[in-house]
Design a protein around this motif. Structure first.
Motif, PDB file in Angstrom:
ATOM      1  N   PRO A   1      -1.317  -6.070  -7.944  1.00 47.43           N
ATOM      2  CA  PRO A   1      -2.767  -5.925  -8.099  1.00 47.43           C
ATOM      3  C   PRO A   1      -3.297  -4.561  -7.659  1.00 47.43           C
ATOM      4  CG  PRO A   1      -2.300  -7.205  -6.141  1.00 47.43           C
ATOM      5  CD  PRO A   1      -0.966  -6.946  -6.792  1.00 47.43           C
ATOM      6  N   ALA A   2      -2.825  -3.518  -8.309  1.00 48.83           N
ATOM      7  CA  ALA A   2      -3.360  -2.187  -8.069  1.00 48.83           C
ATOM      8  C   ALA A   2      -4.718  -2.041  -8.763  1.00 48.83           C
ATOM      9  CB  ALA A   2      -2.382  -1.134  -8.592  1.00 48.83           C
ATOM     10  N   ASP A   3      -5.515  -1.077  -8.311  1.00 46.76           N
ATOM     11  CA  ASP A   3      -6.847  -0.872  -8.891  1.00 46.76           C
ATOM     12  C   ASP A   3      -6.784  -0.669 -10.397  1.00 46.76           C
ATOM     13  OD1 ASP A   3      -8.243  -1.175  -6.542  1.00 46.76           O
ATOM     14  OD2 ASP A   3      -8.313   0.962  -6.080  1.00 46.76           O
ATOM     15  N   SER A   4      -5.798   0.116 -10.845  1.00 44.45           N
ATOM     16  CA  SER A   4      -5.711   0.424 -12.273  1.00 44.45           C
ATOM     17  C   SER A   4      -5.449  -0.834 -13.095  1.00 44.45           C
ATOM     18  CB  SER A   4      -4.608   1.450 -12.515  1.00 44.45           C
ATOM     19  OG  SER A   4      -3.366   0.974 -12.012  1.00 44.45           O
ATOM     20  N   THR A   5      -4.601  -1.720 -12.561  1.00 41.56           N
ATOM     21  CA  THR A   5      -4.293  -2.962 -13.273  1.00 41.56           C
ATOM     22  C   THR A   5      -5.521  -3.858 -13.359  1.00 41.56           C
ATOM     23  OG1 THR A   5      -2.004  -2.858 -12.542  1.00 41.56           O
ATOM     24  CG2 THR A   5      -2.823  -4.997 -13.293  1.00 41.56           C
TER      25      THR A   5
ATOM     26  N   PRO B   1     -10.396 -10.872 -12.200  1.00 43.15           N
ATOM     27  CA  PRO B   1      -9.838  -9.691 -11.523  1.00 43.15           C
ATOM     28  C   PRO B   1      -9.818  -9.840 -10.000  1.00 43.15           C
ATOM     29  CG  PRO B   1     -11.335  -9.030 -13.257  1.00 43.15           C
ATOM     30  CD  PRO B   1     -11.511 -10.503 -13.091  1.00 43.15           C
ATOM     31  N   GLU B   2     -10.839 -10.490  -9.444  1.00 42.12           N
ATOM     32  CA  GLU B   2     -10.874 -10.661  -7.992  1.00 42.12           C
ATOM     33  C   GLU B   2      -9.808 -11.659  -7.533  1.00 42.12           C
ATOM     34  OE1 GLU B   2     -13.667 -10.825  -9.911  1.00 42.12           O
ATOM     35  OE2 GLU B   2     -14.356  -8.799  -9.392  1.00 42.12           O
ATOM     36  N   THR B   3      -9.679 -12.757  -8.261  1.00 41.09           N
ATOM     37  CA  THR B   3      -8.701 -13.763  -7.852  1.00 41.09           C
ATOM     38  C   THR B   3      -7.274 -13.316  -8.125  1.00 41.09           C
ATOM     39  OG1 THR B   3      -8.956 -14.913  -9.969  1.00 41.09           O
ATOM     40  CG2 THR B   3     -10.303 -15.674  -8.138  1.00 41.09           C
TER      41      THR B   3
ATOM     42  N   TRP C   1       7.137 -18.913 -20.958  1.00 42.63           N
ATOM     43  CA  TRP C   1       6.072 -17.977 -20.565  1.00 42.63           C
ATOM     44  C   TRP C   1       4.885 -18.140 -21.512  1.00 42.63           C
ATOM     45  CZ3 TRP C   1       6.925 -14.930 -16.305  1.00 42.63           C
ATOM     46  CH2 TRP C   1       8.238 -14.842 -15.854  1.00 42.63           C
ATOM     47  N   LEU C   2       3.717 -18.281 -20.925  1.00 46.32           N
ATOM     48  CA  LEU C   2       2.477 -18.363 -21.704  1.00 46.32           C
ATOM     49  C   LEU C   2       1.748 -17.040 -21.604  1.00 46.32           C
ATOM     50  CD1 LEU C   2       0.994 -21.854 -20.842  1.00 46.32           C
ATOM     51  CD2 LEU C   2       1.825 -21.079 -23.031  1.00 46.32           C
ATOM     52  N   GLY C   3       1.623 -16.353 -22.708  1.00 46.98           N
ATOM     53  CA  GLY C   3       0.920 -15.083 -22.667  1.00 46.98           C
ATOM     54  C   GLY C   3       1.802 -14.024 -22.044  1.00 46.98           C
ATOM     55  N   GLY C   4       1.248 -12.863 -21.762  1.00 49.51           N
ATOM     56  CA  GLY C   4       2.032 -11.798 -21.183  1.00 49.51           C
ATOM     57  C   GLY C   4       1.251 -10.516 -21.048  1.00 49.51           C
ATOM     58  N   THR C   5       0.171 -10.361 -21.795  1.00 47.91           N
ATOM     59  CA  THR C   5      -0.651  -9.166 -21.679  1.00 47.91           C
ATOM     60  C   THR C   5      -1.437  -9.233 -20.376  1.00 47.91           C
ATOM     61  OG1 THR C   5      -0.848  -9.103 -24.067  1.00 47.91           O
ATOM     62  CG2 THR C   5      -2.402  -7.773 -22.820  1.00 47.91           C
ATOM     63  N   PRO C   6      -1.524  -8.152 -19.629  1.00 45.72           N
ATOM     64  CA  PRO C   6      -2.325  -8.205 -18.399  1.00 45.72           C
ATOM     65  C   PRO C   6      -3.741  -8.686 -18.694  1.00 45.72           C
ATOM     66  CG  PRO C   6      -1.095  -6.164 -18.516  1.00 45.72           C
ATOM     67  CD  PRO C   6      -0.916  -6.850 -19.833  1.00 45.72           C
TER      68      PRO C   6
ATOM     69  N   SER D   1       0.855  -1.181   0.000  1.00 47.38           N
ATOM     70  CA  SER D   1       0.000   0.000   0.000  1.00 47.38           C
ATOM     71  C   SER D   1       0.893   1.235   0.000  1.00 47.38           C
ATOM     72  CB  SER D   1      -0.905   0.004   1.236  1.00 47.38           C
ATOM     73  OG  SER D   1      -1.656   1.187   1.289  1.00 47.38           O
ATOM     74  N   HIS D   2       0.780   2.047  -1.027  1.00 44.38           N
ATOM     75  CA  HIS D   2       1.630   3.221  -1.098  1.00 44.38           C
ATOM     76  C   HIS D   2       0.956   4.286  -1.954  1.00 44.38           C
ATOM     77  CE1 HIS D   2       2.499   1.061  -4.810  1.00 44.38           C
ATOM     78  NE2 HIS D   2       3.071   2.158  -5.291  1.00 44.38           N
ATOM     79  N   ASN D   3       1.425   5.532  -1.774  1.00 41.44           N
ATOM     80  CA  ASN D   3       0.919   6.663  -2.557  1.00 41.44           C
ATOM     81  C   ASN D   3      -0.606   6.739  -2.524  1.00 41.44           C
ATOM     82  OD1 ASN D   3       3.542   7.180  -3.132  1.00 41.44           O
ATOM     83  ND2 ASN D   3       3.489   6.356  -5.207  1.00 41.44           N
ATOM     84  N   ASN D   4      -1.176   6.411  -1.365  1.00 37.63           N
ATOM     85  CA  ASN D   4      -2.624   6.493  -1.137  1.00 37.63           C
ATOM     86  C   ASN D   4      -3.428   5.524  -1.988  1.00 37.63           C
ATOM     87  OD1 ASN D   4      -2.403   8.621   0.774  1.00 37.63           O
ATOM     88  ND2 ASN D   4      -2.128  10.068  -0.921  1.00 37.63           N
ATOM     89  N   GLU D   5      -2.769   4.530  -2.605  1.00 37.24           N
ATOM     90  CA  GLU D   5      -3.533   3.507  -3.308  1.00 37.24           C
ATOM     91  C   GLU D   5      -4.096   2.519  -2.294  1.00 37.24           C
ATOM     92  OE1 GLU D   5      -2.144   1.681  -6.820  1.00 37.24           O
ATOM     93  OE2 GLU D   5      -0.847   3.366  -7.362  1.00 37.24           O
ATOM     94  N   GLN D   6      -4.964   1.624  -2.792  1.00 37.13           N
ATOM     95  CA  GLN D   6      -5.655   0.720  -1.881  1.00 37.13           C
ATOM     96  C   GLN D   6      -4.708  -0.269  -1.232  1.00 37.13           C
ATOM     97  OE1 GLN D   6      -5.413   0.111  -5.039  1.00 37.13           O
ATOM     98  NE2 GLN D   6      -5.156  -2.098  -5.307  1.00 37.13           N
ATOM     99  N   VAL D   7      -5.060  -0.705  -0.056  1.00 41.43           N
ATOM    100  CA  VAL D   7      -4.311  -1.743   0.622  1.00 41.43           C
ATOM    101  C   VAL D   7      -4.445  -3.040  -0.173  1.00 41.43           C
ATOM    102  CG1 VAL D   7      -4.138  -3.107   2.747  1.00 41.43           C
ATOM    103  CG2 VAL D   7      -4.645  -0.654   2.860  1.00 41.43           C
ATOM    104  N   ARG D   8      -3.389  -3.840  -0.187  1.00 41.74           N
ATOM    105  CA  ARG D   8      -3.394  -5.109  -0.913  1.00 41.74           C
ATOM    106  C   ARG D   8      -3.449  -6.243   0.102  1.00 41.74           C
ATOM    107  NH1 ARG D   8      -0.884  -1.204  -3.360  1.00 41.74           N
ATOM    108  NH2 ARG D   8      -0.578  -1.068  -5.610  1.00 41.74           N
ATOM    109  N   PRO D   9      -4.638  -6.614   0.558  1.00 44.89           N
ATOM    110  CA  PRO D   9      -4.740  -7.561   1.666  1.00 44.89           C
ATOM    111  C   PRO D   9      -4.452  -9.006   1.289  1.00 44.89           C
ATOM    112  CG  PRO D   9      -6.928  -7.002   0.882  1.00 44.89           C
ATOM    113  CD  PRO D   9      -5.964  -6.133   0.106  1.00 44.89           C
TER     114      PRO D   9
END
Length: 555
Positions: free
Chosen positions: A367-371, A352-354, A294-299, A143-151
């Protein structure tokens, strides 16, 4: 191409010495450092602080000098603890987990030095930066720069442990300030120069090197009491790649190529040391990325090792591995020994949740919100275009076939895949149903996936990814092995005795990883380079002061 290492037909064969008539100058110093990357710079900084005279030879031009990468992963940095709230980690727990990952193959002294001193080395490395500069930097998986906590960032998977956060300093600023300090203490930097071979005295002690100046195409000598090789890996040296990576060449398939991503060096440090009798690793040198298909790579809708939330299926449509096993670099080793012409992956709407459940390691997605929002957008786009495969490759990953088929049911997704063999279709459905049954039971009887990351794929829409000849090996970022050293980072020679006067640190050395590179936390490559580079400087100081000795000193 003027460098001797490039002109040799066999890198193991020492070249003829440059005639004295072609040597245009000679310099003298206490310590010569060949290679001004993270490890070399840290050794230089430590030696300058201890009051020793140093010269540094660096092959890059000064105007375009660049440090590759930036994440500096360590435990127990006081700055990260005080400003970012990073936890204290037991260094013995970290050490034992490291040695478990590498099957006790690494040098125990070097690994323990990293475990015990990595945090203080980071704080020391950035100590000349202002507090304002430090506080503007990023940390990863925290959690940094006021982004969400990553629990849900995972601290352990199946008995293997991981740590966060990882600091990302502005490495160019750190380098500039530390270099200024070293220059104030008398350090001379030779940029755009390439070391050609080491000098030795009649007793076999290394006492300098012959250097080639690229801009004037002239040779000069530097005499030194001690020489440090911190020359990086050998990913651009084709002959050395063939000789030191035989297992990788044996594993290549049609779609694979052996190549460096452009971040590696020419292996000249390993060659120069071998010409004076050094022991080098010959059982398959570790690489960064080279052995991971590596399989794939795009988020988003990919089966990259950082996104194992779905299930991975082979060319038959059958599940074949524990998608969440261990460190990300080791997870996909099973793909090395199987046909990779076509593979499949199945996801559901909960991706996205998992994806909040991720190990804080190299290759993982923070796993930031933007990602997570971008992942959802990709899924929505694929669903809108259901009925046809959607190419989710980005510009960086272009040229690969990474089609995703979306639908309200897995059966619908499969119905859109052109020419899908009926037997493969049934295997995919059976694999998916069997996996879900095991999720509900909380026990993976097939491949032992940790129950806390067994996410049932039972909420539509569903997504099936088809990967055609994309799971490649051989494309490596850097090699991370080569010369064997002792715990003081003295290069070992015949009878495994240290070669007097010769030290090595960084990616030209072995003894840090096992079969391959791995990351129980993100950024350990740079974190370890800085720490062990500093420790190398300390060891040279001890050698100068007579606090350590060579076997042949014993009478």
């Amino acid at each position: 191409m003027n460098h001797l290492i490039r002109r040799l037909e066999n890198w193991k064969q020492a070249p003829d010495p440059i005639p004295d008539s072609q040597i245009t100058a000679e310099y003298a110093t206490q310590v010569l450092i060949i290679g001004g990357g993270y490890a070399g710079n840290a050794a230089c900084l430590e030696l300058c602080e201890e009051g020793y005279r140093v010269m540094v030879v660096e092959s890059q031009k000064e105007a375009t000098y660049e440090l590759r990468g930036g994440d500096e992963g360590v435990i127990n940095s006081r700055f990260c603890q005080e400003f970012w709230g990073a936890p204290r980690v037991d260094p013995i727990e970290f050490y034992n987990n490291w040695m478990l990952n590498c099957q006790n193959y690494a040098n125990p002294e070097l690994v323990m030095k990293f475990a015990q001193h990595g945090g203080e080395s980071l704080d020391w490395h950035i100590s000349r930066c202002t507090e304002q500069q430090k506080q503007s930097w990023q940390v990863k998986f925290w959690s940094h720069n006021n982004e969400q906590v990553r629990p849900h960032v995972l601290e352990e998977i199946g008995g293997l442990k991981f740590w966060a956060p990882t600091l990302h300093p502005e490495q160019a600023t750190v380098y500039r300030l530390n270099r200024a300090f070293c220059e104030e203490r008398g350090t001379t930097y030779f940029y755009d120069c390439h070391a050609e071979y080491l000098l030795t005295d009649s007793a076999g002690r290394v006492n300098g090197a012959v250097i080639y100046r690229n801009d004037t195409e002239e040779y000069f000598r530097i005499r030194a009491e001690y020489v440090v090789l911190s020359t990086g890996g050998f990913g651009t040296n084709e002959g050395m790649m063939h000789d030191l990576l035989p297992d990788l060449y044996a594993q290549l398939q049609e779609q694979d190529t052996m190549a460096s991503m452009g971040a590696d060096r020419d292996g000249s440090g390993i060659a120069m040391a071998s010409w004076v009798g050094a022991q080098y690793e010959q059982s398959g040198v570790p690489t960064m990325d080279g052995r991971q298909p590596w399989l794939g790579g795009t988020p988003g809708l990919s089966s990259a090792p950082g996104h194992p939330q779905g299930i991975f299926l082979d060319w038959q449509g059958r599940r074949f591995m524990n998608e969440f096993w261990g460190t990300l670099e080791h997870r996909c080793f099973p793909m090395l020994f199987m046909n990779r012409d076509r593979m499949y992956c199945v996801y559901d709407d909960k991706l996205p949740e998992t994806m909040e459940y991720v190990a804080p390691a190299h290759g993982s997605t923070d796993p930031a919100d933007s990602t997570l929002s971008s992942i959802r957008a990709k899924m929505d786009e694929a669903y809108v275009n259901r009925g046809q495969g959607m190419d989710i490759s980005s510009g960086e990953m272009g040229g690969y076939n990474m089609l995703v088929y979306a639908g309200d049911t897995v059966e619908e997704c499969l119905s859109y895949i052109p020419g899908l063999d009926g037997r493969i279709r049934e295997n995919i459905l059976t694999s998916w149903r069997t996996y879900n049954q095991m999720c509900y039971a909380g026990r993976d009887e097939q491949f032992g996936r940790d129950p806390k990351v067994m996410f049932p794929l039972d909420k539509g829409p569903f997504y099936v990814q088809v990967v055609e000849k994309q799971a490649t090996v051989g494309n490596l970022m850097v090699t991370v092995g080569g010369l064997w050293t002792d715990g003081e980072q003295r290069v070992l020679g015949p009878e495994w005795k240290p070669i007097p006067g010769l030290f090595a640190s960084g990616n030209c050395t072995s003894g840090r990883f096992g079969r391959d590179y791995f990351t129980p936390m993100m950024g350990v490559s740079i974190g370890m380079a800085v720490c062990l580079g500093r420790e190398c400087g300390r060891s040279i100081g001890k050698q100068i002061r007579g606090e350590i000795f060579y076997p042949d000193d014993i009478t």
